[in-house]
Design a protein around this motif. Sequence first.
Motif, PDB file in Angstrom:
ATOM      1  N   ILE A  63     -34.857-155.800  61.893  1.00 17.24           N
ATOM      2  CA  ILE A  63     -35.893-155.866  60.873  1.00 17.24           C
ATOM      3  C   ILE A  63     -36.182-154.576  60.242  1.00 17.24           C
ATOM      4  N   LYS A  64     -36.143-154.362  59.159  1.00 15.06           N
ATOM      5  CA  LYS A  64     -36.359-153.152  58.405  1.00 15.06           C
ATOM      6  C   LYS A  64     -37.804-152.961  58.014  1.00 15.06           C
ATOM      7  N   LEU A  65     -38.291-151.832  57.869  1.00 20.68           N
ATOM      8  CA  LEU A  65     -39.643-151.585  57.282  1.00 20.68           C
ATOM      9  C   LEU A  65     -39.995-152.291  55.971  1.00 20.68           C
ATOM     10  N   GLN A  66     -38.915-151.997  55.251  1.00 22.39           N
ATOM     11  CA  GLN A  66     -38.934-152.767  53.861  1.00 22.39           C
ATOM     12  C   GLN A  66     -39.361-154.290  53.946  1.00 22.39           C
ATOM     13  N   THR A  67     -38.399-154.887  54.786  1.00 23.46           N
ATOM     14  CA  THR A  67     -38.562-156.359  55.063  1.00 23.46           C
ATOM     15  C   THR A  67     -39.953-156.708  55.682  1.00 23.46           C
ATOM     16  N   LYS A  68     -40.182-156.116  56.825  1.00 15.51           N
ATOM     17  CA  LYS A  68     -41.428-156.208  57.273  1.00 15.51           C
ATOM     18  C   LYS A  68     -42.900-156.159  56.250  1.00 15.51           C
ATOM     19  N   LEU A  69     -42.835-155.146  55.523  1.00 14.45           N
ATOM     20  CA  LEU A  69     -43.829-155.144  54.533  1.00 14.45           C
ATOM     21  C   LEU A  69     -43.926-156.173  53.485  1.00 14.45           C
ATOM     22  N   THR A  70     -42.463-156.537  53.133  1.00 17.73           N
ATOM     23  CA  THR A  70     -42.581-157.449  52.096  1.00 17.73           C
ATOM     24  C   THR A  70     -42.919-158.923  52.654  1.00 17.73           C
ATOM     25  N   LEU A  71     -42.476-159.102  53.873  1.00 13.31           N
ATOM     26  CA  LEU A  71     -42.847-160.523  54.523  1.00 13.31           C
ATOM     27  C   LEU A  71     -44.566-160.469  54.787  1.00 13.31           C
ATOM     28  N   LEU A  72     -44.934-159.356  55.343  1.00 17.01           N
ATOM     29  CA  LEU A  72     -46.455-159.139  55.458  1.00 17.01           C
ATOM     30  C   LEU A  72     -47.207-159.681  54.227  1.00 17.01           C
ATOM     31  N   ILE A  73     -46.998-158.586  53.126  1.00 25.54           N
ATOM     32  CA  ILE A  73     -47.627-158.860  51.889  1.00 25.54           C
ATOM     33  C   ILE A  73     -47.714-160.337  51.421  1.00 25.54           C
ATOM     34  N   ILE A  74     -46.451-160.916  51.495  1.00 25.30           N
ATOM     35  CA  ILE A  74     -46.107-162.306  50.991  1.00 25.30           C
ATOM     36  C   ILE A  74     -47.175-163.386  52.017  1.00 25.30           C
ATOM     37  N   VAL A  91     -49.737-162.531  53.544  1.00 29.17           N
ATOM     38  CA  VAL A  91     -51.228-162.261  53.008  1.00 29.17           C
ATOM     39  C   VAL A  91     -51.608-163.080  51.825  1.00 29.17           C
ATOM     40  N   VAL A  92     -50.655-162.727  50.762  1.00 29.04           N
ATOM     41  CA  VAL A  92     -50.859-163.342  49.730  1.00 29.04           C
ATOM     42  C   VAL A  92     -50.828-164.931  49.777  1.00 29.04           C
ATOM     43  N   PHE A  93     -49.680-165.371  50.390  1.00 27.62           N
ATOM     44  CA  PHE A  93     -49.838-166.885  50.633  1.00 27.62           C
ATOM     45  C   PHE A  93     -51.002-167.473  51.382  1.00 27.62           C
ATOM     46  N   ILE A  94     -51.547-166.607  52.560  1.00 25.49           N
ATOM     47  CA  ILE A  94     -52.675-167.255  53.102  1.00 25.49           C
ATOM     48  C   ILE A  94     -54.000-167.224  52.365  1.00 25.49           C
ATOM     49  N   SER A  95     -54.024-166.197  51.103  1.00 30.29           N
ATOM     50  CA  SER A  95     -55.198-165.972  50.558  1.00 30.29           C
ATOM     51  C   SER A  95     -55.367-166.824  49.574  1.00 30.29           C
ATOM     52  N   ILE A  96     -54.024-167.229  48.878  1.00 27.79           N
ATOM     53  CA  ILE A  96     -54.143-168.316  47.976  1.00 27.79           C
ATOM     54  C   ILE A  96     -54.307-169.674  48.630  1.00 27.79           C
ATOM     55  N   ILE A 139     -55.659-180.431  40.359  1.00 28.89           N
ATOM     56  CA  ILE A 139     -54.985-180.034  41.466  1.00 28.89           C
ATOM     57  C   ILE A 139     -53.498-179.395  41.115  1.00 28.89           C
ATOM     58  N   MET A 140     -52.753-179.913  40.294  1.00 27.29           N
ATOM     59  CA  MET A 140     -51.672-179.729  39.820  1.00 27.29           C
ATOM     60  C   MET A 140     -51.786-178.270  39.021  1.00 27.29           C
ATOM     61  N   TYR A 141     -52.615-178.318  38.316  1.00 32.21           N
ATOM     62  CA  TYR A 141     -52.906-177.097  37.630  1.00 32.21           C
ATOM     63  C   TYR A 141     -53.197-175.756  38.458  1.00 32.21           C
ATOM     64  N   LEU A 142     -54.241-175.913  39.502  1.00 29.79           N
ATOM     65  CA  LEU A 142     -54.464-175.131  40.511  1.00 29.79           C
ATOM     66  C   LEU A 142     -53.033-174.645  41.225  1.00 29.79           C
ATOM     67  N   ILE A 143     -52.180-175.578  41.653  1.00 29.76           N
ATOM     68  CA  ILE A 143     -50.861-175.395  42.282  1.00 29.76           C
ATOM     69  C   ILE A 143     -50.042-174.358  41.277  1.00 29.76           C
ATOM     70  N   LEU A 144     -50.089-174.844  40.077  1.00 31.24           N
ATOM     71  CA  LEU A 144     -49.249-174.155  39.128  1.00 31.24           C
ATOM     72  C   LEU A 144     -49.570-172.434  39.118  1.00 31.24           C
ATOM     73  N   ILE A 145     -51.027-172.482  38.913  1.00 33.33           N
ATOM     74  CA  ILE A 145     -51.591-171.130  38.919  1.00 33.33           C
ATOM     75  C   ILE A 145     -51.320-170.346  40.416  1.00 33.33           C
ATOM     76  N   SER A 146     -51.283-171.044  41.229  1.00 30.44           N
ATOM     77  CA  SER A 146     -51.027-170.489  42.756  1.00 30.44           C
ATOM     78  C   SER A 146     -49.615-170.027  42.837  1.00 30.44           C
ATOM     79  N   VAL A 147     -48.729-171.049  42.468  1.00 23.08           N
ATOM     80  CA  VAL A 147     -47.301-170.519  42.296  1.00 23.08           C
ATOM     81  C   VAL A 147     -47.080-169.404  41.497  1.00 23.08           C
ATOM     82  N   GLY A 148     -47.754-169.315  40.418  1.00 22.77           N
ATOM     83  CA  GLY A 148     -47.806-168.096  39.469  1.00 22.77           C
ATOM     84  C   GLY A 148     -48.114-166.770  40.252  1.00 22.77           C
ATOM     85  N   GLY A 149     -49.335-166.939  40.916  1.00 20.56           N
ATOM     86  CA  GLY A 149     -50.050-165.923  41.694  1.00 20.56           C
ATOM     87  C   GLY A 149     -48.992-165.371  42.916  1.00 20.56           C
ATOM     88  N   LEU A 150     -48.361-166.370  43.688  1.00 18.85           N
ATOM     89  CA  LEU A 150     -47.609-165.950  44.593  1.00 18.85           C
ATOM     90  C   LEU A 150     -46.344-165.360  44.252  1.00 18.85           C
TER      91      LEU A 150
END
Length: 543
Positions: free
Chosen positions: A11-22, A24-29, A179-190
Amino acid sequence: MKSSYKMKKIIKLQTKLTLLIIVVVFISISIIIFFLTSWMTNNIESKVKTNTMNIAKIVARSTEVKIALDIKDKNKIIGTYVNSLLKIVDQVAYITVADMNGVRYSHPNQELINKKFAGGDDYRVLIYGETYISEATGSMGKSLRAFTPIYDINNKKQIGFVAVGTLTQSIEKLKHTAIMYLILISVGGLTVGIIGALLLAENIKKTLLGLEPHEIANLYNEKMSIIDAIHEGLVAIDKSGQITLINDSALKILQLENKYTKDQIIGQKMDVLFPTTRLLSITELGISEFDKEQHINNTLIMTNRVPIKDKQKIIGAIATFRDKTVVTNLAEELTGVKQIVGALRANNHEFSNKLHVILGLIHIGELEEAKKYITNVTDKKQKLIRDVITKIKNPTIAALILGKFSRSKELNINLVLDEATNLENNVDNISNNVLVTVIGNLIENAMEAASKSLDNDKYVNVKIDETSKEIRIKIQDSGIGIDEQYINKMFERGYTTKPGSCGIGLALVKETINNLQGTITVTSQLNKGTIILVILPINNPHV
């Protein structure tokens, strides 16, 4: 273990960082959606309640409605008024005006006019004149309803009530839309987060020259090992002339080892510490110099200077150097190599002659007996090793037992490994350290006790038996035995009968066995010997 280690390496650093940020963003959203959804749905319901109640109060306070209701709506005014109001309000399914008998004077379904109000939740407004909101199932289905009383034109006597309803289905639809509006915004944010993660990881990868963390660590360790290993002095500077690296040899050669430490020098300007340096010119011209003489701090050195580049851009310079006096002495030694080689060749010839003489003397001696003795000793040793490793599969414990055999010979004690001994190497909850502590201390104490015996036949028998449930360790000696009153005391810290001992060995054995939920039993007779039996449970869930 090996496969998990390889996965970590893959597992490369680039992959680790990408997964970590994703992640974090997913949990935050997700957290934001959770709280925002709850807030929005509650807010929608609250607004609907407020809206229905406000409309109900408007109708109830209408003079036109009051007059019409007071005369039983003979002119059919209430229906016209309510219908006109329904056209300009949102999310309201019906507005019902009823008298004190619950008879309707308005309703979207004309067939229900002049009929009793349905739902059963109108008793509070009829009996107590309360203003409230309830949820009930009426003629149009389940709805959220606002009730308020209607008083006569003088506001003295209640003459009826107003019920304004919003269908629950309509409220749920509003919630789902939000809720659908929020989900669409969240998908965009993700999506933005994922793109940002990829760009950031790619940027970091470029900054690190495409190296992975373990590769950077390896390079750093290799660099420091090389720096520590070389005898040449080494100094590196950055583009501005600040010292970024210096080794111990450089401090010694430049006679600075008693004045500064490496940490004190790093970060200082090169031209301040070494005014006669020419290393700064390398950062300006970018031309390497080799085997140049230079005076620094009254020391004549031979130096090599090269620029440090990052994609053709000069970012610093590095110099390696040796004291010329040392180099000269080394050269003088090298010039005498031929004479030394010749002398060695002569000595070798003489030595060969002496070996031939010794060989001849051996030929007329008892060579065969010597060979037999060597063979005999080798065979015994091999048999012992073979017997031990056959019975004890754990290499650490096997090595311990073999060491104890050597120790027993020094003490003139016969150490015997029971034929039924069997120890595998697959116990999860009992570590090698634990087995070494228990077996090693018990055998050592048994040999100590046996060595004090006056009996000529001194022995220590060891039996280790492993089953699917436990490991049984039995140590029997022909020693002096233990008085019954001291059997329990022997496991206390500090108690010992050995001169110079701290009395911690058997105490540690007892603590180790207790930690594993095991048992230890001591049977002893004075001047006859001692038997110690240890039982260690395997895969004990409480350990």
